[in-house]
Design an enzyme around this catalytic site. Structure first.
Site, PDB file in Angstrom:
ATOM      1  N   CYS A  43      41.175  54.489  33.271  1.00  0.00           N
ATOM      2  CA  CYS A  43      40.692  53.150  32.896  1.00  0.00           C
ATOM      3  C   CYS A  43      40.979  52.851  31.429  1.00  0.00           C
ATOM      4  O   CYS A  43      41.517  51.803  31.092  1.00  0.00           O
ATOM      5  CB  CYS A  43      39.196  53.034  33.202  1.00  0.00           C
ATOM      6  SG  CYS A  43      38.536  51.432  32.737  1.00  0.00           S
ATOM      7  N   CYS A  48      42.433  49.789  33.382  1.00  0.00           N
ATOM      8  CA  CYS A  48      41.668  48.558  33.125  1.00  0.00           C
ATOM      9  C   CYS A  48      41.794  48.021  31.698  1.00  0.00           C
ATOM     10  O   CYS A  48      42.058  46.827  31.514  1.00  0.00           O
ATOM     11  CB  CYS A  48      40.176  48.778  33.370  1.00  0.00           C
ATOM     12  SG  CYS A  48      39.754  50.073  34.511  1.00  0.00           S
ATOM     13  N   LYS A  51      45.404  47.079  30.506  1.00  0.00           N
ATOM     14  CA  LYS A  51      45.823  46.000  31.415  1.00  0.00           C
ATOM     15  C   LYS A  51      45.160  44.695  31.016  1.00  0.00           C
ATOM     16  O   LYS A  51      45.799  43.648  30.911  1.00  0.00           O
ATOM     17  CB  LYS A  51      45.467  46.392  32.858  1.00  0.00           C
ATOM     18  CG  LYS A  51      45.836  45.416  33.945  1.00  0.00           C
ATOM     19  CD  LYS A  51      44.850  44.302  34.176  1.00  0.00           C
ATOM     20  CE  LYS A  51      43.423  44.737  34.383  1.00  0.00           C
ATOM     21  NZ  LYS A  51      43.152  45.432  35.628  1.00  0.00           N
ATOM     22  N   TYR A 177      46.268  45.339  43.831  1.00  0.00           N
ATOM     23  CA  TYR A 177      45.757  44.920  42.527  1.00  0.00           C
ATOM     24  C   TYR A 177      46.824  45.040  41.437  1.00  0.00           C
ATOM     25  O   TYR A 177      47.073  44.101  40.684  1.00  0.00           O
ATOM     26  CB  TYR A 177      44.616  45.837  42.085  1.00  0.00           C
ATOM     27  CG  TYR A 177      43.271  45.641  42.717  1.00  0.00           C
ATOM     28  CD1 TYR A 177      42.275  44.943  42.048  1.00  0.00           C
ATOM     29  CD2 TYR A 177      42.960  46.211  43.943  1.00  0.00           C
ATOM     30  CE1 TYR A 177      41.008  44.805  42.583  1.00  0.00           C
ATOM     31  CE2 TYR A 177      41.695  46.075  44.498  1.00  0.00           C
ATOM     32  CZ  TYR A 177      40.715  45.371  43.815  1.00  0.00           C
ATOM     33  OH  TYR A 177      39.468  45.241  44.346  1.00  0.00           O
ATOM     34  N   GLU A 181      48.662  41.987  39.448  1.00  0.00           N
ATOM     35  CA  GLU A 181      48.288  41.754  38.049  1.00  0.00           C
ATOM     36  C   GLU A 181      49.517  41.801  37.142  1.00  0.00           C
ATOM     37  O   GLU A 181      49.707  40.945  36.272  1.00  0.00           O
ATOM     38  CB  GLU A 181      47.247  42.790  37.608  1.00  0.00           C
ATOM     39  CG  GLU A 181      45.890  42.558  38.298  1.00  0.00           C
ATOM     40  CD  GLU A 181      44.836  43.583  37.937  1.00  0.00           C
ATOM     41  OE1 GLU A 181      45.178  44.664  37.420  1.00  0.00           O
ATOM     42  OE2 GLU A 181      43.640  43.294  38.186  1.00  0.00           O
ATOM     43  N   HIS A 435      26.701  21.393  34.038  1.00  0.00           N
ATOM     44  CA  HIS A 435      27.748  20.394  34.098  1.00  0.00           C
ATOM     45  C   HIS A 435      28.321  20.128  32.722  1.00  0.00           C
ATOM     46  O   HIS A 435      27.556  20.003  31.767  1.00  0.00           O
ATOM     47  CB  HIS A 435      27.184  19.088  34.690  1.00  0.00           C
ATOM     48  CG  HIS A 435      28.235  18.085  34.991  1.00  0.00           C
ATOM     49  ND1 HIS A 435      29.145  18.263  36.002  1.00  0.00           N
ATOM     50  CD2 HIS A 435      28.540  16.923  34.386  1.00  0.00           C
ATOM     51  CE1 HIS A 435      29.963  17.222  36.021  1.00  0.00           C
ATOM     52  NE2 HIS A 435      29.627  16.397  35.053  1.00  0.00           N
ATOM     53  N   GLU A 440      29.731  25.456  38.681  1.00  0.00           N
ATOM     54  CA  GLU A 440      28.694  24.645  39.335  1.00  0.00           C
ATOM     55  C   GLU A 440      29.070  24.321  40.782  1.00  0.00           C
ATOM     56  O   GLU A 440      28.196  24.044  41.604  1.00  0.00           O
ATOM     57  CB  GLU A 440      28.403  23.361  38.546  1.00  0.00           C
ATOM     58  CG  GLU A 440      29.543  22.360  38.543  1.00  0.00           C
ATOM     59  CD  GLU A 440      29.200  21.066  37.782  1.00  0.00           C
ATOM     60  OE1 GLU A 440      28.087  20.550  37.962  1.00  0.00           O
ATOM     61  OE2 GLU A 440      30.047  20.598  37.003  1.00  0.00           O
TER      62      GLU A 440
HETATM   63  P1  NDP Z   1      46.464  49.154  46.296  1.00  0.00           P
HETATM   64  O1  NDP Z   1      45.980  50.168  47.244  1.00  0.00           O
HETATM   65  O2  NDP Z   1      45.587  48.060  45.846  1.00  0.00           O
HETATM   66  O3  NDP Z   1      47.792  48.482  46.860  1.00  0.00           O
HETATM   67  C1  NDP Z   1      48.898  49.253  47.231  1.00  0.00           C
HETATM   68  C2  NDP Z   1      49.968  48.287  47.701  1.00  0.00           C
HETATM   69  O4  NDP Z   1      51.177  49.009  47.891  1.00  0.00           O
HETATM   70  C3  NDP Z   1      49.615  47.619  49.011  1.00  0.00           C
HETATM   71  O5  NDP Z   1      50.078  46.307  48.966  1.00  0.00           O
HETATM   72  C4  NDP Z   1      50.386  48.452  50.028  1.00  0.00           C
HETATM   73  O6  NDP Z   1      50.766  47.725  51.157  1.00  0.00           O
HETATM   74  C5  NDP Z   1      51.625  48.791  49.242  1.00  0.00           C
HETATM   75  N1  NDP Z   1      52.256  50.023  49.687  1.00  0.00           N
HETATM   76  C6  NDP Z   1      51.680  51.199  49.966  1.00  0.00           C
HETATM   77  N2  NDP Z   1      52.589  52.092  50.347  1.00  0.00           N
HETATM   78  C7  NDP Z   1      53.788  51.480  50.296  1.00  0.00           C
HETATM   79  C8  NDP Z   1      55.121  51.872  50.575  1.00  0.00           C
HETATM   80  N3  NDP Z   1      55.399  53.093  50.991  1.00  0.00           N
HETATM   81  N4  NDP Z   1      56.108  50.960  50.428  1.00  0.00           N
HETATM   82  C9  NDP Z   1      55.843  49.707  50.012  1.00  0.00           C
HETATM   83  N5  NDP Z   1      54.596  49.271  49.731  1.00  0.00           N
HETATM   84  C10 NDP Z   1      53.578  50.154  49.873  1.00  0.00           C
HETATM   85  O7  NDP Z   1      47.020  50.017  45.097  1.00  0.00           O
HETATM   86  P2  NDP Z   1      47.363  49.699  43.586  1.00  0.00           P
HETATM   87  O8  NDP Z   1      48.382  50.704  43.247  1.00  0.00           O
HETATM   88  O9  NDP Z   1      47.657  48.265  43.363  1.00  0.00           O
HETATM   89  O10 NDP Z   1      45.989  50.015  42.859  1.00  0.00           O
HETATM   90  C11 NDP Z   1      45.307  51.239  43.098  1.00  0.00           C
HETATM   91  C12 NDP Z   1      43.827  51.050  43.053  1.00  0.00           C
HETATM   92  O11 NDP Z   1      43.423  50.899  41.714  1.00  0.00           O
HETATM   93  C13 NDP Z   1      43.324  49.810  43.761  1.00  0.00           C
HETATM   94  O12 NDP Z   1      43.082  50.021  45.118  1.00  0.00           O
HETATM   95  C14 NDP Z   1      42.073  49.488  43.035  1.00  0.00           C
HETATM   96  O13 NDP Z   1      41.012  50.156  43.651  1.00  0.00           O
HETATM   97  C15 NDP Z   1      42.317  50.034  41.651  1.00  0.00           C
HETATM   98  N6  NDP Z   1      42.593  48.943  40.709  1.00  0.00           N
HETATM   99  C16 NDP Z   1      41.659  48.007  40.456  1.00  0.00           C
HETATM  100  C17 NDP Z   1      41.895  46.981  39.588  1.00  0.00           C
HETATM  101  C18 NDP Z   1      40.862  45.943  39.331  1.00  0.00           C
HETATM  102  O14 NDP Z   1      39.701  46.181  39.650  1.00  0.00           O
HETATM  103  N7  NDP Z   1      41.218  44.798  38.788  1.00  0.00           N
HETATM  104  C19 NDP Z   1      43.179  46.852  38.894  1.00  0.00           C
HETATM  105  C20 NDP Z   1      44.108  47.870  39.250  1.00  0.00           C
HETATM  106  C21 NDP Z   1      43.817  48.868  40.110  1.00  0.00           C
HETATM  107  P3  NDP Z   1      49.834  47.568  52.454  1.00  0.00           P
HETATM  108  O15 NDP Z   1      48.774  46.595  52.111  1.00  0.00           O
HETATM  109  O16 NDP Z   1      50.799  47.045  53.472  1.00  0.00           O
HETATM  110  O17 NDP Z   1      49.328  48.935  52.760  1.00  0.00           O
END
Ligand code: NDP
Length: 449
Positions: A43, A48, A51, A177, A181, A435, A440
């Site tokens: 983080c 976080c 980012k 995510y 982002e 307002h 709101e």
């Molecule tokens: P996520 O799990 O959110 O998303 C992973 C993405 O990658 C999904 O769209 C998934 O597709 C895709 N994917 C997975 N495997 C493959 C593959 N082999 N080929 C192509 N696409 C693939 O992971 P992130 O890496 O974005 O983030 C990790 C975690 O970190 C998040 O789950 C979250 O909990 C945390 N995080 C939170 C944030 C916040 O609170 N703002 C910011 C950043 C991270 P599909 O949906 O089809 O499986």
């Protein structure tokens, strides 16, 4: 003399591990924490915090563009990536120091070395054997990338924060995510940005209205957002990288970011040898109190792959500390966890999606509103804001609030309190708006759709 060197030995000084250590020490436990990398974990160092600083940097693009409608005339603008990186690094170094001070002030022994579990009560830490009544695994997670030919040319979120130069063109793979982002960040910083997601609509698991609304807003801003886009290979070509997609189309970029999920970092710390059960993703299997299959070994945060968010890891850490040292079994509460995607525009959300709410609650009422924010009447920006409430019909309780629009994270944080308190739609209706604000709208939606 005590039977063990420590009452609690924590592996990993990230958000969860540090909080568990401090709270345990405050409850009178003798605590040590091992960290082999920078204090503060993902983080603070690669997640976080940097980012969000990048998101602020990106936001200035809108601010500069919007200023003219309010009478401001700005001179020429330039952006220096190296300045942003240097300032971000300085802030993170400050935070690393704060984490160190917090641990020392709490009386926690910080050991900056790799720790490996030997058995239920013994660890090897930087060549030294240490015993503890309890061991807490708080080792977090790391990016995972699929095995695509040429994947070695891609970077993950671990490297993106140290990119030497801002690329001219970037391809971002993933629809979660991190990918979403960074698509917003790079696009706003002037990078030609393509986001590639393998499925029909990104942000799987989020509310469908939110997903499609954000997709159209991102496209309107100029992000090249492609769905059903499977990367087949990556190759180095003169002047950049070439991404070949399964549909035979190709895309050229100067940098490729893979954000295809994270996996628990549990493989090199001796857990399996110590008899700790892991699931197929490598996550430590834990019970409702975060205890592993070995009764003296506990685990929290991304290492358990429950809800991978910093505030959840912190909460789980506090709960373990209370269970162990306050004499009160304290299971973490994983209900009603709000979150934000700091996309451009951002998402704020608490509670289930409409589809999930139908499965969970049966009869529901849905309130939805889209509008153009007051500010944009002068900026000329066509962007709209989406707000959505989901109400359980039988009880009248508001079970979810979703938003896409400026300050969505800030707004949903407040409504998450109301939902935690079990607020009903009637209580929302009885609350007066402030307002003029966007927020709101959440208390003025009268008719279900
Ligand atoms: P996520 O799990 O959110 O998303 C992973 C993405 O990658 C999904 O769209 C998934 O597709 C895709 N994917 C997975 N495997 C493959 C593959 N082999 N080929 C192509 N696409 C693939 O992971 P992130 O890496 O974005 O983030 C990790 C975690 O970190 C998040 O789950 C979250 O909990 C945390 N995080 C939170 C944030 C916040 O609170 N703002 C910011 C950043 C991270 P599909 O949906 O089809 O499986």
């Amino acid at each position: 003399m005590a039977e063990f060197d420590y009452d609690l030995f924590v592996i990993g000084a990230g958000s969860g591990g540090v909080r568990a250590s401090r709270v345990s020490a405050a409850l009178g436990a003798r605590v040590a924490v091992a960290e082999e990398s920078a204090l503060g974990g993902t983080c603070v160092n690669r997640g976080c915090v940097p980012k969000k600083l990048f998101v602020h940097a990106a936001q200035f693009r809108d601010d500069f563009e919007d200023a003219a409608g309010f009478g401001w005339s700005l001179g020429s603008r330039s952006f220096y990536w190296s300045t942003l990186i240097a300032n971000k690094d300085r802030e993170i170094a400050r935070l690393n120091g704060i984490y160190r001070d917090l641990l020392i002030d709490a009386g926690v022994d910080l050991i900056e070395a790799h720790a490996r579990v030997q058995d239920a009560h013994t660890l090897e830490v930087g060549g030294r054997m240490i015993t503890a009544a309890h061991i807490l695994i708080a080792t977090g997670s790391e990016p995972s990338m699929p095995n695509v030919p040429g994947i070695e040319f891609a970077m993950t979120s671990d490297q993106v924060f140290q990119l030497a130069e801002l690329p001219r063109r970037i391809a971002i793979v993933g629809g979660g995510y991190i990918a979403t982002e960074f698509a917003g960040i790079f696009h706003a910083l002037g990078v030609t940005t393509t986001q590639l997601y393998r499925g029909p609509l990104f942000l799987r698991g989020f509310d469908d209205d939110v997903r499609s609304f954000l997709a159209s807003e991102m496209r309107a801003r100029g992000v090249d957002l492609r769905f059903a886009a499977d990367v087949e290979s990556i190759e180095k070509v003169a002047g950049g990288l070439r991404v070949r997609l399964a549909n035979d189309s190709v895309l050229e970029a100067d940098a490729i970011l893979y954000a295809t999920g994270r996996i628990p970092r549990t493989r090199s710390i001796g857990l399996e040898q110590a008899g700790v059960a892991l699931d197929e993703t490598g996550a430590v299997r834990v019970d409702r109190l975060s205890r592993s299959s070995v009764p003296s070994i506990w685990a929290i945060g991304d290492a358990t792959h429950r809800i991978n968010l910093t505030p959840v890891a912190i909460h789980e850490g506090i709960c373990v500390a209370k269970t162990l040292f306050a004499g009160v079994d304290t299971p973490p509460d994983h209900t009603g966890v709000p979150s934000a995607v700091f996309s451009q525009p951002p998402i704020g959300t608490v509670g289930p999606s409409e589809a999930a709410a139908r499965d969970l609650y049966g009869e529901i009422d849905v309130y939805r509103s889209t509008f153009r924010a007051l500010k944009d009447t002068l900026t000329g920006r066509e962007e709209r804001t989406l707000m959505k409430l989901i109400v359980e019909r039988a009880s009248g309780r508001v079970i979810a609030a979703h938003m896409v629009g400026a300050e969505a994270g800030e707004i949903i944080q407040g409504f998450a309190v109301a939902l935690k308190c079990g607020a009903t739609k009637a209580q929302f209706d009885a609350t007066l708006g402030i307002h003029p604000t966007s927020a709101e709208e959440f208390v003025t939606m009268r008719d279900p759709v």
